[in-house]
Design an enzyme around this catalytic site. Structure first.
Site, PDB file in Angstrom:
ATOM      1  N   ARG A 267       0.843  -1.222   0.000  1.00 20.46           N
ATOM      2  CA  ARG A 267       0.000   0.000   0.000  1.00 20.46           C
ATOM      3  C   ARG A 267       0.870   1.261   0.000  1.00 20.46           C
ATOM      4  NH1 ARG A 267      -2.115  -3.175  -1.211  1.00 20.46           N
ATOM      5  NH2 ARG A 267      -3.919  -4.253  -0.461  1.00 20.46           N
TER       6      ARG A 267
ATOM      7  N   SER B 125     -10.997   0.046   3.272  1.00 16.74           N
ATOM      8  CA  SER B 125     -10.300  -0.173   4.548  1.00 16.74           C
ATOM      9  C   SER B 125      -9.762   1.159   5.061  1.00 16.74           C
ATOM     10  CB  SER B 125      -9.124  -1.128   4.351  1.00 16.74           C
ATOM     11  OG  SER B 125      -9.617  -2.363   3.898  1.00 16.74           O
TER      12      SER B 125
ATOM     13  N   GLU C 227      -5.274   4.455   5.925  1.00 16.66           N
ATOM     14  CA  GLU C 227      -5.017   4.257   4.496  1.00 16.66           C
ATOM     15  C   GLU C 227      -5.412   5.486   3.666  1.00 16.66           C
ATOM     16  OE1 GLU C 227      -6.143   0.427   2.523  1.00 16.66           O
ATOM     17  OE2 GLU C 227      -6.982   1.781   1.027  1.00 16.66           O
TER      18      GLU C 227
HETATM   19  C1  FAD Z   1     -15.636   0.362  -1.180  1.00 18.25           C
HETATM   20  C2  FAD Z   1     -14.150   0.586  -1.351  1.00 18.25           C
HETATM   21  C3  FAD Z   1     -13.322  -0.502  -1.483  1.00 18.25           C
HETATM   22  C4  FAD Z   1     -11.942  -0.329  -1.679  1.00 18.25           C
HETATM   23  N1  FAD Z   1     -11.140  -1.426  -1.806  1.00 18.25           N
HETATM   24  C5  FAD Z   1      -9.808  -1.279  -2.012  1.00 18.25           C
HETATM   25  C6  FAD Z   1      -8.976  -2.420  -2.180  1.00 18.25           C
HETATM   26  O1  FAD Z   1      -9.433  -3.563  -2.181  1.00 18.25           O
HETATM   27  N2  FAD Z   1      -7.659  -2.217  -2.352  1.00 18.25           N
HETATM   28  C7  FAD Z   1      -7.116  -0.967  -2.401  1.00 18.25           C
HETATM   29  O2  FAD Z   1      -5.887  -0.857  -2.575  1.00 18.25           O
HETATM   30  N3  FAD Z   1      -7.879   0.130  -2.243  1.00 18.25           N
HETATM   31  C8  FAD Z   1      -9.212   0.010  -2.059  1.00 18.25           C
HETATM   32  N4  FAD Z   1     -10.004   1.112  -1.881  1.00 18.25           N
HETATM   33  C9  FAD Z   1      -9.394   2.455  -1.867  1.00 18.25           C
HETATM   34  C10 FAD Z   1      -9.461   3.177  -3.215  1.00 18.25           C
HETATM   35  O3  FAD Z   1     -10.494   2.704  -4.019  1.00 18.25           O
HETATM   36  C11 FAD Z   1      -8.157   3.069  -3.999  1.00 18.25           C
HETATM   37  O4  FAD Z   1      -7.101   3.587  -3.238  1.00 18.25           O
HETATM   38  C12 FAD Z   1      -8.233   3.801  -5.333  1.00 18.25           C
HETATM   39  O5  FAD Z   1      -7.066   3.554  -6.095  1.00 18.25           O
HETATM   40  C13 FAD Z   1      -8.378   5.322  -5.177  1.00 18.25           C
HETATM   41  O6  FAD Z   1      -8.666   5.822  -6.461  1.00 18.25           O
HETATM   42  P1  FAD Z   1      -9.348   7.235  -6.663  1.00 18.25           P
HETATM   43  O7  FAD Z   1      -9.289   7.538  -8.129  1.00 18.25           O
HETATM   44  O8  FAD Z   1     -10.690   7.257  -6.053  1.00 18.25           O
HETATM   45  O9  FAD Z   1      -8.341   8.194  -5.881  1.00 18.25           O
HETATM   46  P2  FAD Z   1      -8.668   9.456  -4.980  1.00 18.25           P
HETATM   47  O10 FAD Z   1      -9.389   9.020  -3.759  1.00 18.25           O
HETATM   48  O11 FAD Z   1      -9.324  10.509  -5.788  1.00 18.25           O
HETATM   49  O12 FAD Z   1      -7.191   9.908  -4.603  1.00 18.25           O
HETATM   50  C14 FAD Z   1      -6.405   9.137  -3.723  1.00 18.25           C
HETATM   51  C15 FAD Z   1      -4.987   9.695  -3.687  1.00 18.25           C
HETATM   52  O13 FAD Z   1      -4.378   9.510  -4.969  1.00 18.25           O
HETATM   53  C16 FAD Z   1      -3.991  10.765  -5.521  1.00 18.25           C
HETATM   54  N5  FAD Z   1      -4.255  10.711  -6.963  1.00 18.25           N
HETATM   55  C17 FAD Z   1      -5.409  10.350  -7.567  1.00 18.25           C
HETATM   56  N6  FAD Z   1      -5.249  10.389  -8.918  1.00 18.25           N
HETATM   57  C18 FAD Z   1      -3.988  10.796  -9.137  1.00 18.25           C
HETATM   58  C19 FAD Z   1      -3.210  11.053 -10.315  1.00 18.25           C
HETATM   59  N7  FAD Z   1      -3.709  10.897 -11.540  1.00 18.25           N
HETATM   60  N8  FAD Z   1      -1.935  11.481 -10.147  1.00 18.25           N
HETATM   61  C20 FAD Z   1      -1.391  11.661  -8.924  1.00 18.25           C
HETATM   62  N9  FAD Z   1      -2.070  11.444  -7.781  1.00 18.25           N
HETATM   63  C21 FAD Z   1      -3.352  11.008  -7.888  1.00 18.25           C
HETATM   64  C22 FAD Z   1      -4.833  11.807  -4.815  1.00 18.25           C
HETATM   65  O14 FAD Z   1      -4.220  13.068  -4.838  1.00 18.25           O
HETATM   66  C23 FAD Z   1      -4.935  11.201  -3.433  1.00 18.25           C
HETATM   67  O15 FAD Z   1      -3.739  11.474  -2.720  1.00 18.25           O
HETATM   68  C24 FAD Z   1     -11.392   0.967  -1.711  1.00 18.25           C
HETATM   69  C25 FAD Z   1     -12.260   2.078  -1.567  1.00 18.25           C
HETATM   70  C26 FAD Z   1     -13.621   1.875  -1.409  1.00 18.25           C
HETATM   71  C27 FAD Z   1     -14.536   3.069  -1.292  1.00 18.25           C
END
Ligand code: FAD
Length: 355
Positions: free
Chosen positions: A164, A242, A342
């Site tokens: 992570r 998580s 996380e």
């Molecule tokens: C129901 C649920 C289940 C989940 N299950 C998992 C799982 O099984 N495993 C897991 O690892 N995660 C999980 N997550 C967490 C999450 O989905 C992941 O971390 C996902 O990759 C975040 O993507 P996002 O586009 O929503 O990022 P955001 O929430 O919009 O951003 C997260 C971080 O990434 C940065 N970021 C986003 N896009 C970029 C970019 N293009 N360039 C640079 N920085 C960027 C943001 O600035 C921020 O710091 C879960 C979340 C939910 C709600």
């Protein structure tokens, strides 16, 4: 670029809390990202990058910043020495990309089915689940380096992936904006069934040699049962997955924790290649006295997943942080283990009095 002011962010996150962005740009082209960076630099305005909002907790006060939401779309494939290189723009919905790969019989992403969010965020925390993470397939990525405003290509080795974690998350947060990511996949490859819970589920379906599609189905079913896919009808839907990462401890520390509960308590533990031991944050939280479905006003633990903090009607970011702090401190008091959150926190909110 179209610059908007005072834009609500709560509706752009899965937790559904937080105040507005003072400035906001939805960037559909790379040039719009560069223009937005120039606009912010000229005014000394801080910048935040938003993907699908599934891993952020935004302060109730909002952000005196420019939020750039990444909406770059497009994907292409290239054959490369027995592999397929699938390149996707940062704004591609992650699960659609996984579905696309699975349908074509390209192995490498199938266990990452159902994870919310966009492609660009996957390298940031080395997204992972059920025995797979993107470090196993990321071949490289293209990003803009905000310190120089130049577009750079980074190889997987430069991303310094960990559990992570990556260079982008812990070493140089906010330095790079990911524009596109290339995943190296195995056409006709066997699915990864490394995780006991997944293997049991497939066994239960009578699938001794499952296809990629069958593994994807099982992962989605397991995740749905834990409210770990986004479902508008699910009362546990407002989470960021998580809330804490599993702690990785020196072997002696892990043994100390086990001695507090007794060797017959069945403490889950996974040895890491470096000799340390990963423990289950969910198990520690339960053993510290927290129960699924437990609430503190408008927030609480998911009824189906101990690690998920869930918002209900009337919740604020402050409630999420207060509840998360109570859980973290409860585990620390019981086991002397400090759980790390996380999600990322934006603005004056956080477990230590706000950032
Ligand atoms: C129901 C649920 C289940 C989940 N299950 C998992 C799982 O099984 N495993 C897991 O690892 N995660 C999980 N997550 C967490 C999450 O989905 C992941 O971390 C996902 O990759 C975040 O993507 P996002 O586009 O929503 O990022 P955001 O929430 O919009 O951003 C997260 C971080 O990434 C940065 N970021 C986003 N896009 C970029 C970019 N293009 N360039 C640079 N920085 C960027 C943001 O600035 C921020 O710091 C879960 C979340 C939910 C709600």
């Amino acid at each position: 670029m179209t610059l908007l002011e005072r834009v609500s962010l709560a509706s752009r996150t899965t937790l559904g809390v937080g105040g507005p962005a003072r400035w906001f740009v939805k960037a559909r082209k790379e040039a719009e990202i560069l223009d937005a960076l120039d606009w912010a630099a000229a005014r000394g305005v801080p910048v935040r990058v938003l993907g699908g909002g599934s891993n952020v907790v935004i302060a109730d006060a909002g952000l005196e910043a420019l939020v750039i939401q990444i909406a770059l779309r497009g994907r292409e494939t290239r054959e490369a020495a027995g592999a397929v290189e699938l390149t996707a723009a940062a704004g591609e919905p992650w699960d659609e990309l996984v579905g696309h790969a699975v349908e074509r019989g390209w192995a490498g992403l199938e266990c990452l089915s159902g994870i919310p969010g966009l492609v660009g965020a996957t390298p940031i925390q080395n997204v992972g689940a059920y025995g797979q993470d993107v470090s196993q397939t990321v071949a490289g990525l293209r990003a803009v380096d905000r310190t120089t405003r130049r577009l750079v290509t980074l190889a997987a080795s430069e991303c310094r992936f960990g559990y992570r974690d990556s260079f982008f998350r812990s070493a140089e947060p906010d330095r790079f904006i990911v524009m596109e990511v290339t995943y190296r996949l195995r056409p006709g490859g066997a699915p990864a069934v490394r995780y006991a819970e997944l293997a049991r589920h497939l066994d239960g379906r009578g699938l001794a040699a499952p296809s990629l599609a069958q593994v994807r189905e099982s992962v989605l079913e397991i995740r749905r049962a834990k409210s770990m896919v986004l479902d508008p009808a699910d009362p546990n839907r407002r989470s960021c997955g998580s809330f804490f990462v599993n702690p990785v401890l020196p072997a002696g520390e892990a043994a100390r924790v086990e001695s507090l509960v007794g060797a017959d308590a069945g403490m889950p533990r996974w040895p890491e290649p470096d000799g340390r031991v990963k423990l289950s944050a969910a198990w520690l939280i339960e053993r510290a006295g927290f129960r699924r479905g437990e609430r503190a006003g408008p927030v609480g633990l998911s009824t189906r997943h101990t690690l998920a903090i869930v918002c209900h009607e009337g919740a604020h970011a402050g409630d999420v942080a207060d509840f998360a702090r109570r859980v973290r401190d409860g585990v620390a008091a019981r086991f002397g283990v400090r759980l790390a959150p996380e999600p990322v926190f934006w603005g004056p909110v956080g477990l230590d009095g706000g950032a």
